[in-house]
Design an enzyme around this catalytic site. Structure first.
Site, PDB file in Angstrom:
ATOM      1  N   GLU A 209      71.062 146.359  27.455  1.00 38.21           N
ATOM      2  CA  GLU A 209      70.956 146.373  26.111  1.00 38.21           C
ATOM      3  C   GLU A 209      72.483 146.859  25.809  1.00 38.21           C
ATOM      4  O   GLU A 209      72.778 148.019  25.664  1.00 38.21           O
ATOM      5  CB  GLU A 209      69.915 147.734  25.342  1.00 38.21           C
ATOM      6  CG  GLU A 209      68.503 147.286  25.738  1.00 38.21           C
ATOM      7  CD  GLU A 209      67.828 146.311  24.752  1.00 38.21           C
ATOM      8  OE1 GLU A 209      68.471 145.824  23.833  1.00 38.21           O
ATOM      9  OE2 GLU A 209      66.811 145.987  25.173  1.00 38.21           O
TER      10      GLU A 209
ATOM     11  N   CYS B  93      74.694 149.065  17.196  1.00 32.84           N
ATOM     12  CA  CYS B  93      74.719 147.890  18.156  1.00 32.84           C
ATOM     13  C   CYS B  93      74.469 146.649  17.078  1.00 32.84           C
ATOM     14  O   CYS B  93      74.964 145.601  17.264  1.00 32.84           O
ATOM     15  CB  CYS B  93      73.791 147.749  19.365  1.00 32.84           C
ATOM     16  SG  CYS B  93      72.095 148.300  18.864  1.00 32.84           S
TER      17      CYS B  93
HETATM   18  P1  NAD Z   1      79.744 153.150  26.893  1.00 30.53           P
HETATM   19  O1  NAD Z   1      79.216 151.934  27.620  1.00 30.53           O
HETATM   20  O2  NAD Z   1      81.025 153.780  26.798  1.00 30.53           O
HETATM   21  O3  NAD Z   1      78.510 154.383  27.529  1.00 30.53           O
HETATM   22  C1  NAD Z   1      77.191 154.252  27.520  1.00 30.53           C
HETATM   23  C2  NAD Z   1      76.486 154.823  28.648  1.00 30.53           C
HETATM   24  O4  NAD Z   1      76.887 154.405  29.912  1.00 30.53           O
HETATM   25  C3  NAD Z   1      76.980 156.412  28.997  1.00 30.53           C
HETATM   26  O5  NAD Z   1      75.954 157.257  29.128  1.00 30.53           O
HETATM   27  C4  NAD Z   1      78.415 156.243  29.653  1.00 30.53           C
HETATM   28  O6  NAD Z   1      78.473 157.671  30.234  1.00 30.53           O
HETATM   29  C5  NAD Z   1      77.435 155.437  30.716  1.00 30.53           C
HETATM   30  N1  NAD Z   1      78.625 154.680  31.834  1.00 30.53           N
HETATM   31  C6  NAD Z   1      79.659 154.161  31.282  1.00 30.53           C
HETATM   32  N2  NAD Z   1      80.182 153.464  32.282  1.00 30.53           N
HETATM   33  C7  NAD Z   1      79.317 153.413  33.199  1.00 30.53           C
HETATM   34  C8  NAD Z   1      79.148 152.914  34.846  1.00 30.53           C
HETATM   35  N3  NAD Z   1      80.444 152.058  35.043  1.00 30.53           N
HETATM   36  N4  NAD Z   1      78.333 153.162  35.381  1.00 30.53           N
HETATM   37  C9  NAD Z   1      76.962 153.841  35.195  1.00 30.53           C
HETATM   38  N5  NAD Z   1      77.241 154.213  33.490  1.00 30.53           N
HETATM   39  C10 NAD Z   1      78.183 154.453  32.691  1.00 30.53           C
HETATM   40  O7  NAD Z   1      78.852 153.013  25.393  1.00 30.53           O
HETATM   41  P2  NAD Z   1      79.006 153.976  24.183  1.00 30.53           P
HETATM   42  O8  NAD Z   1      80.395 154.018  23.519  1.00 30.53           O
HETATM   43  O9  NAD Z   1      78.543 155.098  24.409  1.00 30.53           O
HETATM   44  O10 NAD Z   1      78.194 153.307  23.031  1.00 30.53           O
HETATM   45  C11 NAD Z   1      78.583 152.089  22.329  1.00 30.53           C
HETATM   46  C12 NAD Z   1      78.264 150.918  22.925  1.00 30.53           C
HETATM   47  O11 NAD Z   1      76.729 150.778  23.136  1.00 30.53           O
HETATM   48  C13 NAD Z   1      78.245 149.633  21.862  1.00 30.53           C
HETATM   49  O12 NAD Z   1      78.882 148.455  22.633  1.00 30.53           O
HETATM   50  C14 NAD Z   1      77.023 149.372  21.376  1.00 30.53           C
HETATM   51  O13 NAD Z   1      77.006 148.070  20.662  1.00 30.53           O
HETATM   52  C15 NAD Z   1      76.115 149.730  22.602  1.00 30.53           C
HETATM   53  N6  NAD Z   1      74.633 149.801  22.100  1.00 30.53           N
HETATM   54  C16 NAD Z   1      73.805 148.745  22.319  1.00 30.53           C
HETATM   55  C17 NAD Z   1      72.714 149.026  22.027  1.00 30.53           C
HETATM   56  C18 NAD Z   1      71.618 147.829  22.239  1.00 30.53           C
HETATM   57  O14 NAD Z   1      70.403 148.229  22.126  1.00 30.53           O
HETATM   58  N7  NAD Z   1      71.806 146.569  22.514  1.00 30.53           N
HETATM   59  C19 NAD Z   1      72.111 150.184  21.445  1.00 30.53           C
HETATM   60  C20 NAD Z   1      73.145 151.217  21.278  1.00 30.53           C
HETATM   61  C21 NAD Z   1      74.358 150.743  21.699  1.00 30.53           C
END
Ligand code: NAD
Length: 510
Positions: free
Chosen positions: A263, A297
């Protein structure tokens, strides 16, 4: 309610463990991370990240718990989720306040997020009696053919900062009724909200006699997420966050041929037709663009407006933006709270520079707010720019309240622009014209996972399957038949006759 009261009612102390089996907290030698509120910049508390030994302990308990939990009848598992919903109802006020204070979204949205957890729990309870498989007619006599759905095992859940609690519940509550166990790695930016959830439901799980380990928690950053991605004991990893993260997680899980449910980022557009009710469209656009300070998102990032109503609608937007109250999200009069941290402010500022460099024209100027009430340095002005869809910056999701305006003359052109971005999450058309509406929803229309008519892009209900196409990752969570992602399908053929006929009429004699 004072902050100290909120925290103590949720079991949050100054220093906290960050690893749990659901029934007990586990000590770790990991780093001590501090959580600061973007609202006022103050420290809320700290937690210890999970080290490799604590991670192993959680996975071990989850593995043992699965052996027991999968044998519980699904409606009995559903009854545990029902009790969790009751506990969340009791704690809705303080948990909603903590979500608002740690993440920075408005109090209404903080409470709304907890309500979403309650709603998905209710949905999961009903689902626990409806995990149906099909029965098929066999081509062979005296044969019965049908399919069953079995649980997978450990479901890893990686969540983003912007929905600190709801996204976990979408996954965990459905996974539990399906007979799976869960291990959650929340965002390192909003981990105290996760700890609060564990305090609220820990006692419920113990009192219900659920096996210890069905509800694991591991805290930390990307490294802990990588452990889950690479762990062959985790058959399904559900990850919510940026497309950058999803590509890394998808590759790591794919490498071991595990299942992933992704997601990821959106770049959502609303098309405003010349046949739209512009007042309705205005509410959808403004809430979609500035709600949660542009950090959903499903945030509306692009508005594609028919040339005949372009100037009128632009004026309406400018007027609405002049009324917006930016400030403390815990105050009911506030429309726009802070961004999550100063890194997010830097990304916002960089985007403004790039918009101008590519030739974007300011309609409502952006900027960072300072002075009294803005001491955290995380408050920015929601802004609007006239741009072209091909601009690099417009093709990219900047997680901030920046809205792009574009003009069109024919609906096909507007739909082509709406689809012409790498992401495919949410989309909307405002029109009172039936042919336009049907055309937008047809296979020649929006290419997104969500397509709405006379509703904005933001704020989905839990009853539908949620998710998007292309770089949004293709996953579906929450309602409809999204539960199937948490189970494995088994096709069964039972021969109750006295001969062994082969399929496709093949003859084989020995
Ligand atoms: P992010 O990608 O920085 O982090 C999200 C999660 O992933 C965190 O828990 C982080 O620690 C983990 N993470 C980061 N790199 C990783 C890796 N290489 N391996 C495993 N885990 C890793 O995102 P954010 O800044 O917390 O959130 C914003 C983003 O999330 C935006 O792009 C938004 O659109 C998206 N989002 C999407 C949805 C959806 O349902 N499509 C919902 C909410 C947020």
């Amino acid at each position: 309610m004072q902050l100290s009261e909120i925290l103590s009612s949720l079991g949050i102390q100054k220093e906290n463990h960050g690893t749990s089996t659901g029934a007990q907290w586990i000590a770790s030698q990991g780093e001590q991370l501090h959580s600061y509120s973007p609202v006022d910049g103050k420290e809320i508390g700290s937690f210890r990240t999970t080290d490799s030994a604590a991670y192993e302990a959680v996975i071990q308990k989850a593995t043992e718990a699965f052996e027991v939990w999968r044998m519980w009848p699904a409606p009995k598992r559903g009854d545990v989720v029902r009790q969790i919903a009751d506990a969340l109802r009791k704690h809705k006020d303080p948990l909603g306040r903590l979500v608002s204070y740690e993440m920075g979204k408005s109090l209404q949205e903080g409470w709304g997020e907890v309500q979403e957890m309650i709603d998905i729990a209710d949905f999961a309870v009903g689902l626990s009696r409806q995990l149906y498989g099909l029965t098929m007619h066999s081509e062979r006599p005296m044969h019965r053919m049908y399919e069953q759905w079995h649980p997978l095992g450990i479901v890893g859940v990686i969540s983003a900062f912007n929905f600190p609690v709801a996204v976990w519940s979408w996954n965990a509550f459905i996974a539990w009724v399906c007979g799976d166990v869960c291990v959650w790695k929340p965002s390192e930016k909003t981990s105290l909200c996760a700890l609060a959830c564990f305090h609220i439901i820990g006692e419920v799980l113990i009192n219900a006699g659920a096996p210890e380990g069905i509800n694991g928690l591991v805290c930390g950053g990307a490294e802990v997420g990588k452990w889950l991605s690479e762990d062959t004991r985790v058959p399904l990893l559900s990850a919510t966050g940026s497309t950058r993260m999803g590509k890394a997680v998808g590759a790591a899980v794919g490498q071991r041929l595990g299942k992933s449910l992704l997601e990821l980022g959106g770049n959502n557009a609303i098309i405003i037709s010349e046949h739209a009710d512009l007042n309705m469209a205005l509410i959808g656009c403004v809430f979609g663009a500035v709600g949660t300070a542009g950090q959903r998102c499903t945030t509306t990032r692009r508005i594609i407006i028919h040339e005949n109503v372009f100037e009128t609608f632009k004026e309406k937007l400018v007027h609405a933006y002049s009324q917006l109250v930016i400030g403390d999200p815990l105050l009911e009069t506030t429309h726009v709270g802070p961004l999550i941290d100063q890194d997010a402010v830097q990304h916002y500022m960089k985007a403004l520079t790039e918009i101008k460099a590519e030739g974007g024209k300011a309609v409502v100027e952006g900027g960072v707010l300072s002075g009294s009430g803005f001491e955290s340095g995380c408050y920015v002005k929601p802004c609007i720019y006239e741009v072209e869809n091909r601009f690099k910056i417009v093709q990219h999701e900047t997680f901030a309240p920046i809205l792009y305006l574009m003009k069109y003359s024919k609906l096909e052109e507007a739909i082509a622009m709406q689809n012409d971005v790498p992401q495919g999450l949410s989309s909307a058309l405002f029109t009172l014209n039936m042919r336009e509406a049907e055309s937008f929803l047809s296979h020649q229309g929006s290419d997104c996972g969500i397509a709405n008519i006379n509703i904005g892009t933001s704020g989905a209900e839990i009853g539908g399957a949620f998710g998007g196409e292309k770089e949004t990752g293709g996953g579906r969570e929450s309602g409809s038949d999204a539960w199937k992602a948490y189970m494995r399908r088994q096709t069964n053929t039972m021969n109750w006759g006295a001969t062994l006929p082969l399929a496709q009429g093949i003859k084989f004699h020995v």
